[in-house]
Design a protein around this motif. Structure first.
Motif, PDB file in Angstrom:
ATOM      1  N   LEU A   1     -40.137 -21.459 -22.002  1.00 49.88           N
ATOM      2  CA  LEU A   1     -40.693 -22.823 -22.234  1.00 49.88           C
ATOM      3  C   LEU A   1     -41.541 -22.670 -23.651  1.00 49.88           C
ATOM      4  N   GLU A   2     -42.202 -21.529 -23.937  1.00 48.29           N
ATOM      5  CA  GLU A   2     -42.923 -21.421 -25.245  1.00 48.29           C
ATOM      6  C   GLU A   2     -42.064 -21.678 -26.402  1.00 48.29           C
ATOM      7  N   ASP A   3     -40.862 -21.392 -26.436  1.00 53.54           N
ATOM      8  CA  ASP A   3     -40.324 -21.523 -27.803  1.00 53.54           C
ATOM      9  C   ASP A   3     -39.049 -22.309 -27.567  1.00 53.54           C
ATOM     10  N   LEU A   4     -38.918 -23.183 -26.708  1.00 51.15           N
ATOM     11  CA  LEU A   4     -37.801 -23.923 -26.207  1.00 51.15           C
ATOM     12  C   LEU A   4     -37.264 -24.637 -27.095  1.00 51.15           C
ATOM     13  N   SER A   5     -35.946 -24.755 -27.304  1.00 50.55           N
ATOM     14  CA  SER A   5     -35.288 -25.185 -28.241  1.00 50.55           C
ATOM     15  C   SER A   5     -34.724 -26.694 -27.866  1.00 50.55           C
ATOM     16  N   ILE A   6     -34.803 -27.642 -28.319  1.00 49.18           N
ATOM     17  CA  ILE A   6     -34.622 -28.832 -27.915  1.00 49.18           C
ATOM     18  C   ILE A   6     -33.366 -29.525 -29.006  1.00 49.18           C
ATOM     19  N   SER A   7     -32.311 -29.760 -28.618  1.00 48.51           N
ATOM     20  CA  SER A   7     -31.119 -30.096 -29.451  1.00 48.51           C
ATOM     21  C   SER A   7     -30.912 -31.623 -29.704  1.00 48.51           C
ATOM     22  N   GLU A   8     -30.224 -32.249 -30.553  1.00 47.73           N
ATOM     23  CA  GLU A   8     -30.145 -33.709 -30.780  1.00 47.73           C
ATOM     24  C   GLU A   8     -29.348 -34.074 -29.522  1.00 47.73           C
ATOM     25  N   LYS A   9     -28.375 -33.420 -28.884  1.00 53.39           N
ATOM     26  CA  LYS A   9     -27.491 -33.847 -27.916  1.00 53.39           C
ATOM     27  C   LYS A   9     -28.495 -33.942 -26.704  1.00 53.39           C
ATOM     28  N   MET A  10     -29.580 -33.043 -26.764  1.00 46.59           N
ATOM     29  CA  MET A  10     -30.379 -33.324 -25.436  1.00 46.59           C
ATOM     30  C   MET A  10     -31.184 -34.538 -25.323  1.00 46.59           C
ATOM     31  N   LEU A  11     -31.606 -35.174 -26.539  1.00 47.96           N
ATOM     32  CA  LEU A  11     -32.201 -36.560 -26.806  1.00 47.96           C
ATOM     33  C   LEU A  11     -31.509 -37.325 -27.016  1.00 47.96           C
ATOM     34  N   SER A  12     -30.157 -37.231 -26.881  1.00 48.52           N
ATOM     35  CA  SER A  12     -29.035 -38.422 -27.362  1.00 48.52           C
ATOM     36  C   SER A  12     -29.279 -39.792 -26.207  1.00 48.52           C
ATOM     37  N   PRO A  13     -29.763 -39.546 -24.978  1.00 54.24           N
ATOM     38  CA  PRO A  13     -30.038 -40.845 -24.389  1.00 54.24           C
ATOM     39  C   PRO A  13     -30.990 -41.759 -24.838  1.00 54.24           C
ATOM     40  N   LEU A  14     -32.254 -41.432 -26.029  1.00 65.69           N
ATOM     41  CA  LEU A  14     -32.960 -42.029 -26.339  1.00 65.69           C
ATOM     42  C   LEU A  14     -32.604 -42.955 -27.525  1.00 65.69           C
ATOM     43  N   SER A  15     -33.154 -43.908 -27.723  1.00 65.07           N
ATOM     44  CA  SER A  15     -33.022 -45.072 -28.782  1.00 65.07           C
ATOM     45  C   SER A  15     -33.978 -45.675 -29.079  1.00 65.07           C
ATOM     46  N   PRO A  16     -34.991 -45.023 -29.789  1.00 63.54           N
ATOM     47  CA  PRO A  16     -36.383 -45.287 -30.064  1.00 63.54           C
ATOM     48  C   PRO A  16     -36.149 -46.502 -31.227  1.00 63.54           C
ATOM     49  N   ILE A  17     -37.380 -47.492 -31.255  1.00 61.09           N
ATOM     50  CA  ILE A  17     -37.318 -48.607 -32.291  1.00 61.09           C
ATOM     51  C   ILE A  17     -38.504 -48.055 -33.340  1.00 61.09           C
ATOM     52  N   SER A  18     -38.710 -48.786 -34.288  1.00 54.48           N
ATOM     53  CA  SER A  18     -39.494 -48.609 -35.170  1.00 54.48           C
ATOM     54  C   SER A  18     -40.806 -50.196 -34.892  1.00 54.48           C
ATOM     55  N   ASP A  19     -41.942 -49.866 -34.722  1.00 53.37           N
ATOM     56  CA  ASP A  19     -42.739 -50.856 -34.462  1.00 53.37           C
ATOM     57  C   ASP A  19     -44.171 -50.472 -34.922  1.00 53.37           C
ATOM     58  N   VAL A  20     -45.065 -51.362 -34.773  1.00 56.10           N
ATOM     59  CA  VAL A  20     -46.500 -51.102 -35.278  1.00 56.10           C
ATOM     60  C   VAL A  20     -47.095 -49.754 -34.821  1.00 56.10           C
ATOM     61  N   ARG A  21     -46.748 -49.251 -33.768  1.00 53.20           N
ATOM     62  CA  ARG A  21     -47.087 -48.159 -33.396  1.00 53.20           C
ATOM     63  C   ARG A  21     -46.428 -46.944 -34.027  1.00 53.20           C
ATOM     64  N   GLY A  22     -45.340 -46.948 -34.489  1.00 51.84           N
ATOM     65  CA  GLY A  22     -44.776 -45.738 -35.056  1.00 51.84           C
ATOM     66  C   GLY A  22     -43.120 -45.989 -35.282  1.00 51.84           C
ATOM     67  N   SER A  23     -42.717 -45.123 -36.115  1.00 57.00           N
ATOM     68  CA  SER A  23     -41.227 -45.420 -36.574  1.00 57.00           C
ATOM     69  C   SER A  23     -40.376 -44.945 -35.416  1.00 57.00           C
ATOM     70  N   ALA A  24     -38.942 -45.137 -35.478  1.00 58.41           N
ATOM     71  CA  ALA A  24     -37.991 -44.474 -34.648  1.00 58.41           C
ATOM     72  C   ALA A  24     -37.969 -42.974 -35.033  1.00 58.41           C
ATOM     73  N   GLY A  25     -37.893 -42.535 -36.193  1.00 50.61           N
ATOM     74  CA  GLY A  25     -37.908 -41.266 -36.547  1.00 50.61           C
ATOM     75  C   GLY A  25     -39.025 -40.560 -36.024  1.00 50.61           C
ATOM     76  N   TYR A  26     -40.276 -40.915 -36.273  1.00 47.71           N
ATOM     77  CA  TYR A  26     -41.688 -40.162 -35.653  1.00 47.71           C
ATOM     78  C   TYR A  26     -41.473 -40.091 -34.383  1.00 47.71           C
ATOM     79  N   ARG A  27     -41.126 -41.128 -33.496  1.00 44.06           N
ATOM     80  CA  ARG A  27     -40.967 -41.182 -32.211  1.00 44.06           C
ATOM     81  C   ARG A  27     -39.815 -40.016 -31.782  1.00 44.06           C
ATOM     82  N   LEU A  28     -38.784 -39.635 -32.108  1.00 40.55           N
ATOM     83  CA  LEU A  28     -38.066 -38.631 -32.192  1.00 40.55           C
ATOM     84  C   LEU A  28     -38.573 -37.309 -32.338  1.00 40.55           C
ATOM     85  N   ASP A  29     -39.210 -37.099 -33.559  1.00 46.24           N
ATOM     86  CA  ASP A  29     -40.050 -35.872 -33.775  1.00 46.24           C
ATOM     87  C   ASP A  29     -41.151 -35.433 -32.864  1.00 46.24           C
TER      88      ASP A  29
END
Length: 278
Positions: free
Chosen positions: A233-261
């Motif tokens: 878990l210390e150096d866990l690699s998380i791929s785009e496929k693992m995050l594929s269920p997510l679909s963040p939006i950009s709003d006043v709290r943060g951009s979609a790209g920032y949320r994914l990062d």
């Protein structure tokens, strides 16, 4: 304004069958939503219904009554798998809000940023619904169908949240990122439940909130975690496929790209927290 306060579940269901009152309990969402001078509809206050009280171990799992508050959750004697839910409970507004707001109300509000949803998803929660035809259960992931949308009939109410039996080896974690540390709507949040056997992850559930219209479990990540050592878990690699269920939006709290990062790092930290190596 009729204000109905039944003492039994059968009374509450009868009131629903006779009309379409607005169901309330803590009212922490309801009253702030009312415009100044607005005359409310008929209210059905279920906070005094005896069958909707308490957190109980019921043989094959745990039952959280629909009138249970977040303070009740914080104070309850629960297994370590519920630690994530307790951590989330402390993020639900102020202490005054936690004293009034209910677990079921947080689900029915169906906000993409509802603090209670990710830890309950990670616990594989079911929602118990009661109506004139009796009770039925539906998976939490199916109950919240979209932002502010739930699968609840006009003649039904949420009577409980049901958690399947949890392993004594299960541990959990919850982390929330906001623009400040308290009293904030999240930019992203993560809940995880890990079952660890001799430093090996036997099973994992991971859920992410505020990064899609409805909080999502990351099943591909869960499958990848099974069989890994806790040290990984210390150096866990998380791929785009693992995050594929997510679909963040950009709003006043943060951009979609920032949320994914940030959510990838939040996942790593939450998993380490759950494993006790944070």
């Amino acid at each position: 304004m009729p204000y109905l306060t039944p003492a039994r579940l059968s009374e509450a269901v009868k009131h629903l069958a006779q009309g379409c009152p607005r169901i309330v309990a803590g009212c922490t969402d309801y009253f702030p939503s009312q415009a100044q001078g607005q005359i409310p509809d008929t209210l059905l206050d279920i906070s005094r219904v005896a069958e909707l009280q308490g957190i109980m171990h019921v043989g094959d799992g745990w039952r959280i009554g629909a009138a249970v508050t977040w303070t009740d959750v914080i104070q309850a004697n629960l297994p370590p798998a519920f630690d994530a839910l307790k951590l989330a409970a402390r993020e639900v507004g102020s202490v005054q809000i936690q004293n009034r707001a209910t677990v079921a109300g947080n689900l029915c509000n169906a906000s993409p940023a509802a603090d209670g949803v990710p830890p309950l998803l990670a616990l594989r929660a079911q929602v118990e619904l009661s109506g004139p035809d009796g009770t039925r259960q539906i998976a939490l992931g199916d109950f919240i169908t979209d932002g502010r949308q739930i699968a609840l009939g006009a003649d039904e109410l949420v009577s409980a949240v049901i958690i399947p039996e949890v392993s004594p080896n299960a541990r959990s974690g919850f982390l929330k990122l906001g623009s400040r540390t308290h009293l904030v709507i999240s930019i992203a949040m993560v809940a995880a439940v890990l079952e660890v056997d001799k430093d090996t992850i036997a099973q994992a559930t991971v859920a992410v909130g505020s990064c899609s219209p409805v909080a999502q479990r990351l099943t591909a990540l869960e499958q990848a975690l099974a069989g890994q050592s806790v040290d990984a878990l210390e150096d866990l690699s998380i791929s785009e496929k693992m995050l594929s269920p997510l679909s963040p939006i950009s709003d006043v709290r943060g951009s979609a790209g920032y949320r994914l990062d940030v959510v990838a790092e939040l996942i790593r930290r939450t998993l380490r927290q759950a494993a006790g190596v944070f």
